[in-house]
Motif scaffolding. Structure first.
Motif, PDB file in Angstrom:
ATOM      1  N   GLY A  43     -12.976 -14.530  35.320  1.00 12.24           N
ATOM      2  CA  GLY A  43     -12.469 -13.858  36.517  1.00 12.24           C
ATOM      3  C   GLY A  43     -11.922 -12.478  36.233  1.00 12.24           C
ATOM      4  N   GLY A  44     -12.467 -11.810  35.225  1.00 14.51           N
ATOM      5  CA  GLY A  44     -12.019 -10.462  34.881  1.00 14.51           C
ATOM      6  C   GLY A  44     -10.984 -10.439  33.779  1.00 14.51           C
ATOM      7  N   ALA A  45     -10.681 -11.608  33.199  1.00 15.06           N
ATOM      8  CA  ALA A  45      -9.699 -11.652  32.108  1.00 15.06           C
ATOM      9  C   ALA A  45     -10.190 -10.880  30.891  1.00 15.06           C
ATOM     10  CB  ALA A  45      -9.391 -13.099  31.730  1.00 15.06           C
ATOM     11  N   VAL A  46     -11.505 -10.884  30.685  1.00 17.40           N
ATOM     12  CA  VAL A  46     -12.104 -10.130  29.584  1.00 17.40           C
ATOM     13  C   VAL A  46     -13.299  -9.359  30.144  1.00 17.40           C
ATOM     14  CG1 VAL A  46     -13.316 -10.271  27.372  1.00 17.40           C
ATOM     15  CG2 VAL A  46     -11.406 -11.812  27.830  1.00 17.40           C
ATOM     16  N   SER A  64      -2.792 -11.986  30.307  1.00 22.46           N
ATOM     17  CA  SER A  64      -2.694 -13.419  30.580  1.00 22.46           C
ATOM     18  C   SER A  64      -3.683 -14.236  29.744  1.00 22.46           C
ATOM     19  CB  SER A  64      -2.921 -13.698  32.069  1.00 22.46           C
ATOM     20  OG  SER A  64      -4.234 -13.332  32.436  1.00 22.46           O
ATOM     21  N   ALA A  65      -4.783 -13.628  29.337  1.00 20.83           N
ATOM     22  CA  ALA A  65      -5.785 -14.333  28.540  1.00 20.83           C
ATOM     23  C   ALA A  65      -5.336 -14.528  27.102  1.00 20.83           C
ATOM     24  CB  ALA A  65      -7.107 -13.577  28.568  1.00 20.83           C
ATOM     25  N   ALA A  66      -4.335 -13.780  26.671  1.00 23.76           N
ATOM     26  CA  ALA A  66      -3.877 -13.854  25.281  1.00 23.76           C
ATOM     27  C   ALA A  66      -3.030 -15.091  25.008  1.00 23.76           C
ATOM     28  CB  ALA A  66      -3.102 -12.589  24.928  1.00 23.76           C
ATOM     29  N   GLU A  67      -2.676 -15.823  26.031  1.00 26.80           N
ATOM     30  CA  GLU A  67      -1.829 -17.001  25.848  1.00 26.80           C
ATOM     31  C   GLU A  67      -2.574 -18.152  25.179  1.00 26.80           C
ATOM     32  OE1 GLU A  67      -0.199 -17.887  29.687  1.00 26.80           O
ATOM     33  OE2 GLU A  67       0.633 -15.871  29.877  1.00 26.80           O
ATOM     34  N   ASP A  68      -3.876 -18.232  25.370  1.00 23.80           N
ATOM     35  CA  ASP A  68      -4.685 -19.303  24.798  1.00 23.80           C
ATOM     36  C   ASP A  68      -5.784 -18.654  23.954  1.00 23.80           C
ATOM     37  OD1 ASP A  68      -6.438 -21.367  24.218  1.00 23.80           O
ATOM     38  OD2 ASP A  68      -6.442 -22.197  26.241  1.00 23.80           O
ATOM     39  N   LEU A  75     -13.956 -16.392  26.049  1.00 25.19           N
ATOM     40  CA  LEU A  75     -14.156 -15.378  27.087  1.00 25.19           C
ATOM     41  C   LEU A  75     -14.744 -14.093  26.505  1.00 25.19           C
ATOM     42  CD1 LEU A  75     -10.902 -15.809  29.228  1.00 25.19           C
ATOM     43  CD2 LEU A  75     -13.223 -16.601  29.774  1.00 25.19           C
ATOM     44  N   ILE A  76     -14.284 -13.723  25.322  1.00 24.58           N
ATOM     45  CA  ILE A  76     -14.827 -12.526  24.670  1.00 24.58           C
ATOM     46  C   ILE A  76     -16.309 -12.723  24.370  1.00 24.58           C
ATOM     47  CG2 ILE A  76     -14.785 -11.134  22.542  1.00 24.58           C
ATOM     48  CD1 ILE A  76     -11.695 -11.559  22.550  1.00 24.58           C
ATOM     49  N   ALA A  79     -18.300 -12.596  27.671  1.00 31.21           N
ATOM     50  CA  ALA A  79     -18.391 -11.253  28.251  1.00 31.21           C
ATOM     51  C   ALA A  79     -19.319 -10.361  27.431  1.00 31.21           C
ATOM     52  CB  ALA A  79     -16.999 -10.624  28.352  1.00 31.21           C
ATOM     53  N   VAL A  80     -19.203 -10.407  26.116  1.00 31.83           N
ATOM     54  CA  VAL A  80     -20.047  -9.574  25.261  1.00 31.83           C
ATOM     55  C   VAL A  80     -21.506 -10.004  25.381  1.00 31.83           C
ATOM     56  CG1 VAL A  80     -20.574  -8.944  22.863  1.00 31.83           C
ATOM     57  CG2 VAL A  80     -18.204  -8.941  23.660  1.00 31.83           C
ATOM     58  N   ASN A  81     -21.755 -11.299  25.323  1.00 30.32           N
ATOM     59  CA  ASN A  81     -23.133 -11.778  25.431  1.00 30.32           C
ATOM     60  C   ASN A  81     -23.760 -11.431  26.782  1.00 30.32           C
ATOM     61  OD1 ASN A  81     -23.446 -12.805  22.837  1.00 30.32           O
ATOM     62  ND2 ASN A  81     -22.525 -14.755  23.395  1.00 30.32           N
ATOM     63  N   GLU A  82     -22.996 -11.510  27.844  1.00 32.20           N
ATOM     64  CA  GLU A  82     -23.517 -11.154  29.166  1.00 32.20           C
ATOM     65  C   GLU A  82     -23.792  -9.654  29.243  1.00 32.20           C
ATOM     66  OE1 GLU A  82     -24.822 -11.399  33.159  1.00 32.20           O
ATOM     67  OE2 GLU A  82     -24.767 -12.802  31.485  1.00 32.20           O
ATOM     68  N   ALA A  83     -22.919  -8.838  28.668  1.00 32.85           N
ATOM     69  CA  ALA A  83     -23.148  -7.391  28.670  1.00 32.85           C
ATOM     70  C   ALA A  83     -24.403  -7.055  27.857  1.00 32.85           C
ATOM     71  CB  ALA A  83     -21.927  -6.659  28.111  1.00 32.85           C
TER      72      ALA A  83
END
Length: 111
Positions: A43-46, A64-68, A75-76, A79-83
Motif C-alpha cells: 500500500g505504498g509502504a515501500v 511504519s514498515a520498519a517495525e517488522d 515488501l522491498i 517493489a523492486v521485482n515489480e519495478a
C-alpha cells in the motif's frame, strides 16, 4: 551489382532494413536508459524506482514498515521485482514498435 545474381537486390534491401533497425534500437536504448519506472508494495509502504538499464535508482520506505523487518524485506523484494518487471515491459513494448515495421524473412518476430 552484377546482373545474373537473382535475389541480390532483396539481400541489399534486407541489409538496409537491418541497419536501419539497428540504428533505431541504439537510439531507443539511449532514450530508455534515462526513463524510470516506479512500483510500490504494501500500500505504498515501500516504493522502488528503476531506470531503463534495470538499475535500482531510488527506494522509499515508510517508517511504519520498519517495525517488522521480515515484512519490510518482503515488501522491498516485491517493489523492486515489480519495478524491474515494468522496466522489462517498457523495453519489450518499445522494441516491438521498432521491429514491427520491418519485414525481414527468416527472422521470427521481425518479418
Amino acid at each position: 551489382m552484377p546482373k545474373g545474381f537473382p535475389g541480390m537486390g532483396n539481400m541489399n534491401n534486407m541489409l538496409k532494413q537491418v541497419q536501419k533497425m539497428q540504428q533505431e534500437i541504439e537510439k531507443l536504448q539511449e532514450e530508455i536508459k534515462n526513463r524510470t519506472v516506479e512500483a510500490s508494495a504494501g500500500g505504498g509502504a515501500v516504493t522502488a524506482v528503476v531506470n531503463g538499464k534495470k538499475e535500482l535508482v531510488d527506494i522509499k520506505i515508510d517508517e511504519s514498515a520498519a517495525e517488522d523487518i521480515e515484512m519490510l524485506q518482503d515488501l522491498i523484494l516485491a517493489a523492486v521485482n515489480e519495478a524491474l518487471r515494468k522496466a522489462d515491459e517498457i523495453v519489450s513494448n518499445e522494441m516491438s514498435k521498432i521491429t514491427a515495421g520491418f519485414n525481414i524473412p527468416g527472422f521470427p518476430g521481425i518479418g
